[in-house]
Enzyme design. Structure first.
Site, PDB file in Angstrom:
ATOM      1  N   ASP A 148      -9.673  -3.918  -5.628  1.00 30.03           N
ATOM      2  CA  ASP A 148      -9.039  -2.735  -5.060  1.00 30.03           C
ATOM      3  C   ASP A 148      -9.223  -1.541  -5.994  1.00 30.03           C
ATOM      4  O   ASP A 148      -8.998  -1.652  -7.207  1.00 30.03           O
ATOM      5  CB  ASP A 148      -7.544  -3.039  -4.868  1.00 30.03           C
ATOM      6  CG  ASP A 148      -6.788  -1.934  -4.159  1.00 30.03           C
ATOM      7  OD1 ASP A 148      -7.404  -0.938  -3.733  1.00 30.03           O
ATOM      8  OD2 ASP A 148      -5.554  -2.077  -4.020  1.00 30.03           O
TER       9      ASP A 148
ATOM     10  N   HIS B  65      -7.996  -4.728  -1.313  1.00 26.55           N
ATOM     11  CA  HIS B  65      -6.867  -4.027  -0.714  1.00 26.55           C
ATOM     12  C   HIS B  65      -6.603  -4.573   0.693  1.00 26.55           C
ATOM     13  O   HIS B  65      -7.516  -4.768   1.481  1.00 26.55           O
ATOM     14  CB  HIS B  65      -7.188  -2.536  -0.632  1.00 26.55           C
ATOM     15  CG  HIS B  65      -5.997  -1.678  -0.324  1.00 26.55           C
ATOM     16  ND1 HIS B  65      -5.123  -1.259  -1.298  1.00 26.55           N
ATOM     17  CD2 HIS B  65      -5.530  -1.178   0.845  1.00 26.55           C
ATOM     18  CE1 HIS B  65      -4.171  -0.523  -0.740  1.00 26.55           C
ATOM     19  NE2 HIS B  65      -4.396  -0.461   0.553  1.00 26.55           N
TER      20      HIS B  65
ATOM     21  N   SER C 204       0.835  -1.190   0.000  1.00 25.80           N
ATOM     22  CA  SER C 204       0.000   0.000   0.000  1.00 25.80           C
ATOM     23  C   SER C 204       0.879   1.253   0.000  1.00 25.80           C
ATOM     24  O   SER C 204       1.716   1.414  -0.890  1.00 25.80           O
ATOM     25  CB  SER C 204      -0.957  -0.036   1.194  1.00 25.80           C
ATOM     26  OG  SER C 204      -1.992   0.913   1.046  1.00 25.80           O
TER      27      SER C 204
END
Length: 296
Positions: A238, A268, A141
């Site tokens: 995501d 995600h 991320s």
């Protein structure tokens, strides 16, 4: 109307008081023995802490991988990557340095990426107890965005030499609001917090086109020739998937893409929030394989 910076900062500070994600037993890899040591790393933006994971064969002559955790550039929970660091140290035979970098609003962009780069320079130094000449970076991320930024700075500054970058579902285009990234079939996990993350991390919208923030955005057209070879992981559900694909295509055009791994059905933070141990195990195995191959 744009979210005021003071309000975004206030919400971020309140959210930071909460606990980090608790890894499920199936994806924590607690069964993998880990020799871990706390270290302090000097950077231009102050000292940061890090945890060093040593592979079974020891640190001497082992390659090194510097990892940056996720958290929207706002949350500071390096422990959420403990399972990943254990897995990579054990299965790729590398020393893993898990960096606890400073977060916004205390340290905004480009300070976070500069701090990450300084940590990698430190890890590459010949006086370390591992082989800093065999070096990789990566992150999940926001940490993946920092890894991409570190690779870009290493390209621009002529070092340190990076053998690989592992970009694990990273945000790579902050020029597009998170609400506009959502479409049918996507999860809404980042839609609500996205404006807070973006405003806190890089308050001036026009500055989000910067190459260290949005390398998948339309404004960054510089050549990536010579940048570290990359593995890009995207997740089907995501909202960051499309920008990950765009950056993977850009890397491929620069002959710098080792593999684009697109995980079907995944969202995600699948490795932190989900319970699909087989999915996590399979993904980590592919990452470890690339790391082992690049740093051998």
């Amino acid at each position: 109307m744009a979210l005021p910076v003071w309000l975004a900062d206030g919400i971020a500070r309140l959210a930071q008081r909460g606990p980090g994600p608790k890894l499920g037993e199936a994806v924590s890899f607690a069964d993998i023995p880990a020799t871990a040591e706390a270290v302090t790393i000097p950077t231009r933006h102050g000292e940061v802490s890090a945890t060093v994971y040593v592979p079974p064969a020891g640190a001497a002559e082992a390659p090194v991988f510097v990892n940056f955790h996720g958290g929207g550039f706002v949350f500071r929970h390096p422990e959420q990557d403990d399972g990943l660091c254990r897995y990579l140290a054990h299965h790729a035979g590398v020393v893993v340095v898990n960096v606890d970098y400073d977060v916004a609003p205390g340290l905004r962009s480009p300070g976070q990426t500069e701090q990450a780069y300084d940590a990698v320079v430190w890890a590459a130094a010949p006086e370390r107890p591992w082989d800093g000449a065999r070096l990789g970076v990566g992150g999940s991320s926001a940490g993946g965005a920092h890894a991409a930024g570190v690779a870009r700075l290493a390209l621009e500054h002529g070092g340190p030499a990076l053998a690989v970058q592992l970009l694990h579902y990273p945000p790579l285009d902050l020029t597009v609001p998170s609400k506009q990234k959502w479409s049918k079939g996507k999860e809404r996990l980042l839609v609500g917090m996205g404006p807070i993350f973006d405003r806190t991390y890089r308050p001036v919208e026009a500055e989000r086109a910067d190459r260290l923030v949005s390398p998948a955005g339309p404004s960054d057209t510089a050549s990536l020739s010579g940048i570290a070879p990359a593995v890009v992981v995207t997740c089907e559900r995501d909202i960051l998937r499309e920008e990950g694909i765009r950056y993977a295509q850009r890397l491929r055009a620069a002959d710098a893409l080792l593999e684009h791994i697109d995980l079907p059905g995944a969202g995600h933070g699948y490795n932190l929030l989900g319970k699909d141990a087989d999915l996590v195990q399979g993904s980590y195995a592919r990452l470890a394989g690339h790391l082992r191959s690049a740093l051998r």
